[in-house]
Design a protein around this motif. Structure first.
Motif, PDB file in Angstrom:
ATOM      1  N   TYR A   1       0.854  -1.182   0.000  1.00 23.27           N
ATOM      2  CA  TYR A   1       0.000   0.000   0.000  1.00 23.27           C
ATOM      3  C   TYR A   1       0.889   1.231   0.000  1.00 23.27           C
ATOM      4  O   TYR A   1       1.745   1.390   0.857  1.00 23.27           O
ATOM      5  CB  TYR A   1      -0.942  -0.015   1.204  1.00 23.27           C
ATOM      6  N   VAL A   2       0.668   2.083  -0.959  1.00 29.74           N
ATOM      7  CA  VAL A   2       1.490   3.276  -1.138  1.00 29.74           C
ATOM      8  C   VAL A   2       1.408   4.160   0.098  1.00 29.74           C
ATOM      9  O   VAL A   2       0.329   4.487   0.565  1.00 29.74           O
ATOM     10  CB  VAL A   2       1.036   4.065  -2.381  1.00 29.74           C
ATOM     11  N   GLY A   3       2.557   4.509   0.630  1.00 31.84           N
ATOM     12  CA  GLY A   3       2.628   5.476   1.704  1.00 31.84           C
ATOM     13  C   GLY A   3       2.704   4.927   3.108  1.00 31.84           C
ATOM     14  O   GLY A   3       3.082   5.651   4.016  1.00 31.84           O
ATOM     15  N   ILE A   4       2.357   3.673   3.342  1.00 34.09           N
ATOM     16  CA  ILE A   4       2.319   3.146   4.708  1.00 34.09           C
ATOM     17  C   ILE A   4       3.700   3.179   5.362  1.00 34.09           C
ATOM     18  O   ILE A   4       3.865   3.747   6.437  1.00 34.09           O
ATOM     19  CB  ILE A   4       1.731   1.720   4.753  1.00 34.09           C
ATOM     20  N   THR A   5       4.688   2.582   4.732  1.00 38.47           N
ATOM     21  CA  THR A   5       6.037   2.539   5.296  1.00 38.47           C
ATOM     22  C   THR A   5       6.620   3.938   5.397  1.00 38.47           C
ATOM     23  O   THR A   5       7.221   4.305   6.413  1.00 38.47           O
ATOM     24  CB  THR A   5       6.957   1.646   4.443  1.00 38.47           C
ATOM     25  N   GLU A   6       6.423   4.727   4.361  1.00 37.48           N
ATOM     26  CA  GLU A   6       6.969   6.079   4.351  1.00 37.48           C
ATOM     27  C   GLU A   6       6.316   6.940   5.432  1.00 37.48           C
ATOM     28  O   GLU A   6       6.996   7.704   6.119  1.00 37.48           O
ATOM     29  CB  GLU A   6       6.776   6.715   2.972  1.00 37.48           C
ATOM     30  N   ALA A   7       5.004   6.812   5.599  1.00 37.69           N
ATOM     31  CA  ALA A   7       4.300   7.565   6.632  1.00 37.69           C
ATOM     32  C   ALA A   7       4.812   7.160   8.013  1.00 37.69           C
ATOM     33  O   ALA A   7       5.044   8.016   8.873  1.00 37.69           O
ATOM     34  CB  ALA A   7       2.798   7.337   6.532  1.00 37.69           C
ATOM     35  N   LYS A   8       5.009   5.882   8.216  1.00 33.43           N
ATOM     36  CA  LYS A   8       5.526   5.388   9.496  1.00 33.43           C
ATOM     37  C   LYS A   8       6.911   5.975   9.767  1.00 33.43           C
ATOM     38  O   LYS A   8       7.192   6.443  10.880  1.00 33.43           O
ATOM     39  CB  LYS A   8       5.589   3.867   9.473  1.00 33.43           C
ATOM     40  N   ASN A   9       7.769   5.971   8.770  1.00 30.99           N
ATOM     41  CA  ASN A   9       9.113   6.525   8.942  1.00 30.99           C
ATOM     42  C   ASN A   9       9.061   8.025   9.221  1.00 30.99           C
ATOM     43  O   ASN A   9       9.838   8.538  10.029  1.00 30.99           O
ATOM     44  CB  ASN A   9       9.978   6.237   7.716  1.00 30.99           C
ATOM     45  N   TYR A  10       8.142   8.732   8.586  1.00 27.55           N
ATOM     46  CA  TYR A  10       7.976  10.169   8.842  1.00 27.55           C
ATOM     47  C   TYR A  10       7.485  10.399  10.263  1.00 27.55           C
ATOM     48  O   TYR A  10       8.037  11.229  10.996  1.00 27.55           O
ATOM     49  CB  TYR A  10       7.000  10.780   7.829  1.00 27.55           C
ATOM     50  N   ILE A  11       6.466   9.660  10.675  1.00 24.03           N
ATOM     51  CA  ILE A  11       5.902   9.808  12.018  1.00 24.03           C
ATOM     52  C   ILE A  11       6.961   9.522  13.079  1.00 24.03           C
ATOM     53  O   ILE A  11       7.010  10.195  14.107  1.00 24.03           O
ATOM     54  CB  ILE A  11       4.673   8.886  12.184  1.00 24.03           C
ATOM     55  N   GLU A  12       7.818   8.561  12.832  1.00 30.49           N
ATOM     56  CA  GLU A  12       8.886   8.215  13.778  1.00 30.49           C
ATOM     57  C   GLU A  12      10.071   9.177  13.714  1.00 30.49           C
ATOM     58  O   GLU A  12      11.030   9.034  14.467  1.00 30.49           O
ATOM     59  CB  GLU A  12       9.360   6.785  13.522  1.00 30.49           C
ATOM     60  N   GLY A  13      10.002  10.157  12.800  1.00 25.70           N
ATOM     61  CA  GLY A  13      11.059  11.156  12.702  1.00 25.70           C
ATOM     62  C   GLY A  13      12.301  10.680  11.975  1.00 25.70           C
ATOM     63  O   GLY A  13      13.345  11.326  12.043  1.00 25.70           O
ATOM     64  N   LYS A  14      12.183   9.582  11.255  1.00 23.08           N
ATOM     65  CA  LYS A  14      13.333   9.021  10.538  1.00 23.08           C
ATOM     66  C   LYS A  14      13.605   9.741   9.219  1.00 23.08           C
ATOM     67  O   LYS A  14      14.737   9.753   8.748  1.00 23.08           O
ATOM     68  CB  LYS A  14      13.123   7.531  10.273  1.00 23.08           C
ATOM     69  N   ILE A  15      12.555  10.319   8.618  1.00 19.88           N
ATOM     70  CA  ILE A  15      12.694  11.032   7.343  1.00 19.88           C
ATOM     71  C   ILE A  15      11.793  12.257   7.363  1.00 19.88           C
ATOM     72  O   ILE A  15      10.865  12.347   8.164  1.00 19.88           O
ATOM     73  CB  ILE A  15      12.349  10.130   6.130  1.00 19.88           C
TER      74      ILE A  15
END
Length: 64
Positions: free
Chosen positions: A5-19
């Motif tokens: 699903y587009v965005g799930i991993t990226e959103a998680k990384n953003y929320i965690e402050g990784k990116i």
């Protein structure tokens, strides 16, 4: 093969402050606005302001 699903991993990384938000959007192949909309649809509450977004879109120019 699992459907991604587009965005799930990226959103998680953003929320965690990784990116950054822009990096998350780029990795998800979304515009900044679409990534922000995705986060809102998933009930993520952000402290990322419009000014933050403006600085990310148009970073200050350095003078050499």
């Amino acid at each position: 093969m699992k459907k991604r699903y587009v965005g799930i991993t990226e959103a998680k990384n953003y929320i965690e402050g990784k990116i950054t938000l822009s990096h998350a959007a780029k990795q998800a192949n979304l515009t900044l606005w679409d990534m922000k909309k995705y986060l809102i649809e998933k009930s993520y509450k952000s402290y990322y302001s419009l000014e933050d977004l403006e600085r990310e879109i148009n970073p200050p120019q350095t003078v050499s």
